[in-house]
Design a protein around this motif. Structure first.
Motif, mmCIF file in Angstrom:
data_model
loop_
_atom_site.group_PDB
_atom_site.id
_atom_site.type_symbol
_atom_site.label_atom_id
_atom_site.label_comp_id
_atom_site.label_asym_id
_atom_site.label_seq_id
_atom_site.Cartn_x
_atom_site.Cartn_y
_atom_site.Cartn_z
ATOM 1 N N UNK A 165 0.815 -1.213 0.000
ATOM 2 C CA UNK A 165 0.000 0.000 0.000
ATOM 3 C C UNK A 165 0.852 1.269 0.000
ATOM 4 N N UNK A 166 2.086 1.165 -0.461
ATOM 5 C CA UNK A 166 2.976 2.332 -0.437
ATOM 6 C C UNK A 166 2.747 3.240 -1.648
ATOM 7 N N UNK A 167 3.358 4.441 -1.600
ATOM 8 C CA UNK A 167 3.312 5.368 -2.737
ATOM 9 C C UNK A 167 3.904 4.689 -3.970
ATOM 10 N N UNK A 192 -2.739 8.435 -7.138
ATOM 11 C CA UNK A 192 -3.637 9.555 -6.897
ATOM 12 C C UNK A 192 -2.920 10.806 -7.396
#
Lengths: 129, 70
Positions: free
Chosen positions: A56-58, A68
């Protein structure tokens, strides 16, 4: 295949296609050792990208082609930095070859292509925005 | 005159008992982006700022404030 899964495999597939193409070119050019090295690196790289894409990291969101707005901005800025560094490296190599009395190809050609693309991009983006 | 933007996103989020991840899911952005907004490292786009204001039932002007760093 669900959209999330499709996004997760998209970048590894692109890496595999690019790496396989390079490996095939190396093999066709009579450098099988390099071809195997490229292929192995490609497989390991694609696998690593697929694994990281499950977190779930950047970085995972960027590698999943699912960023996003902030992550998309990070990706774009990373691309700009890469382009600037590559351009400066090519310019430095061209200058070095000039000094040594050698033809500055392909570095000067790459600098010219980059400058043309930059100018065209400015005009196109100016028109769009 | 250097202008920065201060925001009340963290206090608004804590007031309704949400985690950064929960707020991110509600707005369609990552937890890291919510954190970056709250710590002032990232300025949200206008649509995201409006979404934040709408989520907290307030206005963008109430949530974000321009300040002079003199």
């Amino acid at each position: 295949m669900p959209t999330a899964q499709r996004r997760r495999v998209a970048v590894p597939i692109r890496v595999m296609l690019l790496g396989t193409g390079l490996a095939a070119a190396a093999f066709a050019g009579g450098v099988p050792g390099a071809a195997m090295g490229i292929l192995l690196t490609t497989i390991l790289g694609a696998a690593a990208i697929w694994i990281v894409g499950g977190t779930s990291s950047d970085l995972a969101a960027i590698l999943r082609s699912d960023p996003d707005e902030r992550q998309a901005q990070i990706t774009m800025r990373a691309g700009v930095i890469t382009a600037i560094v590559l351009f400066m490296a090519c310019a430095a190599m061209a200058a070095r070859m000039f000094v040594q009395g050698e033809r500055p190809q392909p570095y000067l050609d790459l600098c010219i292509i980059a400058a043309i693309i930059y100018g065209a991009s400015i005009l196109w983006l100016k028109h769009r925005h | 005159m250097l202008v920065t933007v201060k925001n009340l996103v963290r206090s608004s989020r804590q007031a309704v008992g949400l985690s950064q991840a929960e707020l991110g899911i509600a707005l369609g952005v990552s937890r890291q982006t919510i954190n970056a907004i709250e710590t002032g490292r990232y300025l949200p786009s206008l649509p995201l700022a409006l979404s934040l204001a709408q989520y907290f039932d307030t206005t963008v002007e109430a949530l974000f404030d321009l300040t002079d760093d003199d």
